[in-house]
Design a protein around this motif. Structure first.
Motif, PDB file in Angstrom:
ATOM      1  N   ASN A 667       1.501   1.447  -6.271  1.00 56.29           N
ATOM      2  CA  ASN A 667       1.818   1.775  -4.874  1.00 56.29           C
ATOM      3  C   ASN A 667       0.524   2.026  -4.089  1.00 56.29           C
ATOM      4  O   ASN A 667       0.130   3.164  -3.816  1.00 56.29           O
ATOM      5  CB  ASN A 667       2.722   3.009  -4.848  1.00 56.29           C
ATOM      6  CG  ASN A 667       3.430   3.169  -3.515  1.00 56.29           C
ATOM      7  OD1 ASN A 667       3.310   2.322  -2.627  1.00 56.29           O
ATOM      8  ND2 ASN A 667       4.179   4.254  -3.370  1.00 56.29           N
ATOM      9  N   GLU A 669      -2.583   0.003  -1.122  1.00 53.65           N
ATOM     10  CA  GLU A 669      -2.685  -0.812   0.091  1.00 53.65           C
ATOM     11  C   GLU A 669      -2.396  -2.281  -0.151  1.00 53.65           C
ATOM     12  O   GLU A 669      -1.817  -2.956   0.719  1.00 53.65           O
ATOM     13  CB  GLU A 669      -4.087  -0.653   0.707  1.00 53.65           C
ATOM     14  CG  GLU A 669      -4.335   0.645   1.432  1.00 53.65           C
ATOM     15  CD  GLU A 669      -4.651   1.790   0.485  1.00 53.65           C
ATOM     16  OE1 GLU A 669      -4.640   1.560  -0.748  1.00 53.65           O
ATOM     17  OE2 GLU A 669      -4.893   2.920   0.958  1.00 53.65           O
ATOM     18  N   TRP A 672       1.303  -2.710  -0.158  1.00 48.47           N
ATOM     19  CA  TRP A 672       1.848  -2.536   1.182  1.00 48.47           C
ATOM     20  C   TRP A 672       1.630  -3.807   2.018  1.00 48.47           C
ATOM     21  O   TRP A 672       2.509  -4.211   2.779  1.00 48.47           O
ATOM     22  CB  TRP A 672       1.210  -1.342   1.872  1.00 48.47           C
ATOM     23  CG  TRP A 672       1.326  -0.069   1.079  1.00 48.47           C
ATOM     24  CD1 TRP A 672       2.195   0.190   0.074  1.00 48.47           C
ATOM     25  CD2 TRP A 672       0.523   1.102   1.227  1.00 48.47           C
ATOM     26  NE1 TRP A 672       2.009   1.447  -0.420  1.00 48.47           N
ATOM     27  CE2 TRP A 672       0.983   2.053   0.270  1.00 48.47           C
ATOM     28  CE3 TRP A 672      -0.539   1.465   2.068  1.00 48.47           C
ATOM     29  CZ2 TRP A 672       0.414   3.306   0.132  1.00 48.47           C
ATOM     30  CZ3 TRP A 672      -1.089   2.725   1.945  1.00 48.47           C
ATOM     31  CH2 TRP A 672      -0.621   3.636   0.976  1.00 48.47           C
ATOM     32  N   ARG A 676       4.555  -6.025   3.706  1.00 46.79           N
ATOM     33  CA  ARG A 676       4.571  -6.315   5.143  1.00 46.79           C
ATOM     34  C   ARG A 676       4.660  -7.806   5.385  1.00 46.79           C
ATOM     35  O   ARG A 676       5.450  -8.271   6.212  1.00 46.79           O
ATOM     36  CB  ARG A 676       3.316  -5.746   5.823  1.00 46.79           C
ATOM     37  CG  ARG A 676       3.331  -4.263   6.060  1.00 46.79           C
ATOM     38  CD  ARG A 676       2.246  -3.876   7.082  1.00 46.79           C
ATOM     39  NE  ARG A 676       0.923  -4.343   6.676  1.00 46.79           N
ATOM     40  CZ  ARG A 676       0.071  -3.654   5.926  1.00 46.79           C
ATOM     41  NH1 ARG A 676       0.429  -2.456   5.456  1.00 46.79           N
ATOM     42  NH2 ARG A 676      -1.123  -4.138   5.623  1.00 46.79           N
ATOM     43  N   CYS A 705       4.204  -0.686   7.198  1.00 48.71           N
ATOM     44  CA  CYS A 705       4.179  -0.177   5.825  1.00 48.71           C
ATOM     45  C   CYS A 705       2.720   0.187   5.514  1.00 48.71           C
ATOM     46  O   CYS A 705       1.945  -0.648   5.044  1.00 48.71           O
ATOM     47  CB  CYS A 705       4.720  -1.227   4.850  1.00 48.71           C
ATOM     48  SG  CYS A 705       4.824  -0.652   3.145  1.00 48.71           S
ATOM     49  N   ASP A 706       2.361   1.423   5.820  1.00 44.50           N
ATOM     50  CA  ASP A 706       0.976   1.853   5.641  1.00 44.50           C
ATOM     51  C   ASP A 706       0.937   3.375   5.609  1.00 44.50           C
ATOM     52  O   ASP A 706       1.973   4.030   5.430  1.00 44.50           O
ATOM     53  CB  ASP A 706       0.074   1.286   6.755  1.00 44.50           C
ATOM     54  CG  ASP A 706       0.662   1.517   8.136  1.00 44.50           C
ATOM     55  OD1 ASP A 706       1.328   2.572   8.323  1.00 44.50           O
ATOM     56  OD2 ASP A 706       0.470   0.673   9.019  1.00 44.50           O
ATOM     57  N   LEU A 720       7.740   4.188  -1.646  1.00 43.38           N
ATOM     58  CA  LEU A 720       7.112   3.241  -0.727  1.00 43.38           C
ATOM     59  C   LEU A 720       8.055   3.101   0.454  1.00 43.38           C
ATOM     60  O   LEU A 720       9.208   2.705   0.286  1.00 43.38           O
ATOM     61  CB  LEU A 720       6.889   1.892  -1.404  1.00 43.38           C
ATOM     62  CG  LEU A 720       6.153   0.814  -0.595  1.00 43.38           C
ATOM     63  CD1 LEU A 720       5.431  -0.160  -1.522  1.00 43.38           C
ATOM     64  CD2 LEU A 720       7.093   0.011   0.309  1.00 43.38           C
ATOM     65  N   CYS A 722       8.874   1.459   4.091  1.00 40.85           N
ATOM     66  CA  CYS A 722       8.581   0.379   5.048  1.00 40.85           C
ATOM     67  C   CYS A 722       9.540   0.542   6.226  1.00 40.85           C
ATOM     68  O   CYS A 722      10.764   0.559   6.042  1.00 40.85           O
ATOM     69  CB  CYS A 722       8.763  -0.977   4.379  1.00 40.85           C
ATOM     70  SG  CYS A 722       8.409  -2.375   5.448  1.00 40.85           S
TER      71      CYS A 722
END
Length: 749
Positions: A667, A669, A672, A676, A705-706, A720, A722
């Motif tokens: 999990n 960047e 993510w 995205r 999603c960040d 996570l 989003c």
């Protein structure tokens, strides 16, 4: 992480870029209802056209007896007209539906029809024979001994035609020779049959595959069949084969014949084939190039000169023995029942073992079994047949079955896995003896006459709601949970508040499907408004009025619930335009072209209905009978349109199924970014199809999603998050043209 421990070239496959999300189907429907027959246990069954529905679940359901009909039809709160379910299914396919999962609803008091076979020896007549005939062609000769006394009976009323004795038989043509001429003609089309013996001791119990009175029309027949015809091979010590010819004509029943001398023909006893007959002969010493053969049983027709004579060798020359060499012995198996055609008799044996072409039996075979003899593998054939009230006939035939033992080829297991009509249970009296084969206690076919009750008088709303017994064990509406593909669901013809509330709850809990509700039939404008009042949900829609179609039983016209037809329209609109298009302003198919709506809804009527989320079905001159509403039963204005609610269901389910690969990934960047991009690519496709509003993708949706959507606590707890926003297109429900009068003004030069 790959390991590199020695020098060399390594080729690796790596995942790069986002993974595509495939849009889920939104046109698959699921319905629960009462059918004539069909599976009531297990998961809902998929049907793709109305003919397939009829083959699996039967035709139209007759209107029940008056007390049962009135109990349901006259109940304004917990009633329904469940017998109209097949007509709703037909309406689904008439209006463009392609895939429908059906769950049959049965009463708890319903039972399946049953019947049991006795045992005996019965064979069907397969060719007509006139009075005076001395031969009969039968479906099989398995179990016959060659001199049995038989009864010949009519197939329609089981009356005795004649009772002769068998004088002989021809195994290849399946004919029996009678001791005297027939006293009356026999007919195969009538189902006439030959019976040697019957015993009422039960051997097999058959049960209709599902409960209901339909099973009482199911008929079953079990017959022995020849699974393989195998040649007997000569003993290797018998020497070579030879062929010669008659050197002179032979009169009928002449005790001697003369043949040309050939190598291998020596003085002594042996067997030869002359014409179609096999004879034991004693050969004289050769003289002048000729040999005289003396026949042990000189019963034969006249023979012409030069007729071929062939040596026939013995397979068991040294007396009775347990083994024979058989051609194609690989077709046999341990425990197989076989019938040896030898010397005018049919001997039943069981295979103990097979080694290459040597077969060992459970008893001795006679001395001098000849290479012209044949070994027949005896197996079973089951025939089933059923004719529904509409005249549709279903027949099944399963061959090469074993009566005893285990494995997929046994009769019981084969019917359990393949038959759509019956199941079988082996009873203690079951035998694989061909003379004691499972047969009906009377007649040639067994009719499942015991049990078989629909018990419509005990049918309740609880049977439609169903119970949750786990995957594959659910009933009623609850069973639709077993099918993830279902996007639209209904219980046609039922206006019970309990049932419709259960259907709404089903959709709200699963959050991947939409319900279509039916109102009570015969309601006026005030009545339909009262009926609508208890509901507030964004997962269901209500249509008014009922539709009118032709009664399939020929009793004029019939009102049918609109939910089945509407589910088909949903499916047609989804396929033709997309789930974002409101399923409205569409012609309703499968109803009467004139007066196809049970009540006439005018614009003033709809002015009252539409704000309350009651979708009207209306007639427009020149445009036909159309769906003229696209609202849900929700009080939340954000979810008042059907296409908006179903668009979100489509997007949510597609993303859910298309991003399962994300679970348990690191999990961070990089993940993510992949998520995205994956969701963005999918929503871009949805936007380009016209389902989202906006001239650019940025106006139509956003995907975040960040670090702004997740905290450290979320990350520590494996979450996570989003965040997605989409702008749906709303239907142009009110088309307004503002027209004003324009005054012409004077133009000065």
């Amino acid at each position: 992480m790959p390991e590199y421990l020695s020098p060399g070239v390594y080729v690796e496959e790596i995942d790069a870029g986002p993974r595509p999300i495939a849009g889920v189907s939104t046109s698959t429907a699921g319905m629960a209802g009462v059918t004539v027959r069909g599976p009531s246990a297990g998961k809902p069954k998929l049907v793709t056209n109305f003919l397939e529905f009829q083959r699996t679940f039967g035709g139209f359901v007759p209107e029940p007896d008056v007390p049962v009909r009135d109990k349901w039809a006259n109940n304004p709160t917990e009633g329904g007209r469940w017998w109209l379910f097949p007509l709703a299914v037909k309406g689904f396919f008439d209006n463009g539906g392609q895939r429908l999962y059906v769950k049959r609803v049965v009463s708890e008091g319903a039972t399946a029809a049953t019947g049991a076979l006795g045992n005996g020896l019965v064979s069907q007549v397969v060719k007509d024979a006139a009075a005076g005939a001395k031969t009969l062609e039968l479906s099989h000769l398995i179990g016959f001994k060659g001199n049995d006394r038989v009864e010949i009976l009519r197939g329609d009323d089981n009356q005795l035609i004649d009772s002769p004795t068998i004088a002989g038989y021809n195994a290849s043509s399946r004919q029996i020779e009678l001791s005297g001429p027939l006293t009356a003609g026999v007919r195969s089309a009538r189902g006439d049959y030959v019976q040697v013996r019957r015993d009422p001791a039960e051997t097999l119990k058959f049960t209709a595959v599902s409960p209901g009175s339909w099973g009482r029309e199911v008929q079953v027949r079990v017959q022995p069949m020849v699974g393989a015809t195998l040649p007997v091979l000569a003993d290797p010590q018998q020497g070579a084969q030879f062929t010669t010819r008659l050197t002179a004509p032979a009169d009928k029943d002449s005790p001697t014949v003369e043949v040309a001398e050939v190598a291998g023909l020596v003085a002594g006893d042996g067997w030869v084939q002359i014409g179609r007959g096999v004879f034991k002969v004693t050969a004289s010493a050769p003289a002048n190039g000729k040999v005289t053969l003396t026949l042990a049983e000189p019963q034969h027709p006249a023979w012409a000169k030069d007729l071929m004579v062939r040596r026939v060798r013995s397979a068991s020359p040294n007396g009775p023995q347990e083994t024979l060499r058989i051609g194609g012995a690989s077709r046999l198996y341990e425990g197989a029942v076989v019938q040896l055609d030898h010397d005018g008799a049919l001997l039943v044996l069981r295979v103990r073992s097979v080694l290459l072409d040597v077969v060992t039996f459970d008893a001795d075979v006679p001395q001098n079994v000849l290479e012209t003899d044949r070994l027949y593998l005896v197996e079973a054939q089951v025939d089933t047949r059923f004719t529904d009230p509409g005249g549709t006939t279903v027949t099944e035939t399963f061959g090469n079955l074993r009566l005893l033992g285990e494995g997929p080829s046994t009769l019981v297991n084969t019917l359990a896995s393949r038959s759509q009509l019956v199941r079988a249970e082996a009873l203690t009296g079951l035998s694989d003896d061909p003379a004691k084969f499972p047969v009906a206690k009377s007649g040639a076919w067994l009719k499942l006459a015991d049990g078989g009750v629909d018990s419509y008088d005990t049918l309740s709303v609880d049977d439609f709601v169903g119970v949750d017994g786990g995957s594959g064990q659910r009933t009623g509406i609850v069973a639709l949970e077993d099918i993830d593909e279902v996007a639209v669901c209904a219980v046609p013809g039922i206006w019970s508040g309990t049932v419709e509330s259960a259907l709404i709850t089903h959709c709200e809990l699963l959050k991947d499907r939409f319900a279509i509700l039916d109102p009570q039939d015969g309601l006026d404008i005030e009545g339909i408004q009262t009926f609508r009042e208890p509901f507030d949900t964004k997962y269901a829609a209500l249509y008014y009025p009922w539709l009118v179609t032709r009664d399939p039983f020929g009793n004029g016209n019939l009102e049918v619930p609109p939910s089945g037809h509407m589910a088909g329209i949903y499916a047609r609109t989804d396929v033709d335009r997309g789930v974002h298009k409101a399923p409205a302003n569409v012609v309703i198919r499968g109803i009467l072209p004139v007066d196809g709506l049970a009540q006439d809804v005018t614009k003033r009527h709809q002015d009252l209905l539409n704000p309350k989320g009651i979708n009207a079905l209306r007639f427009f001159p020149g445009l036909g009978q159309r769906v003229w509403g696209a609202r849900t039963l929700s009080s939340d204005s954000s979810w008042k349109y059907i296409n908006v609610r179903r668009l979100f269901l489509f997007v949510e389910e597609s993303i859910d199924e298309g991003t399962q690969w994300v679970v348990f990934e690191p999990n961070d960047e990089s993940l993510w970014a992949l998520v995205r991009q994956t969701v963005t690519n999918f929503l871009t496709t949805v936007w380009r199809s016209g389902a989202l509003a906006g001239t650019t993708a940025e106006e139509a949706f956003f995907v975040a999603c960040d670090r702004t959507t997740m905290t450290e606590d979320d990350l520590a707890n494996g979450r996570l998050i989003c965040v997605i926003g989409i702008a749906p297109v709303f239907p142009a429900e009110f088309v307004i043209f503002r027209i004003q009068q324009k005054t012409r003004e004077t133009q000065l030069a």
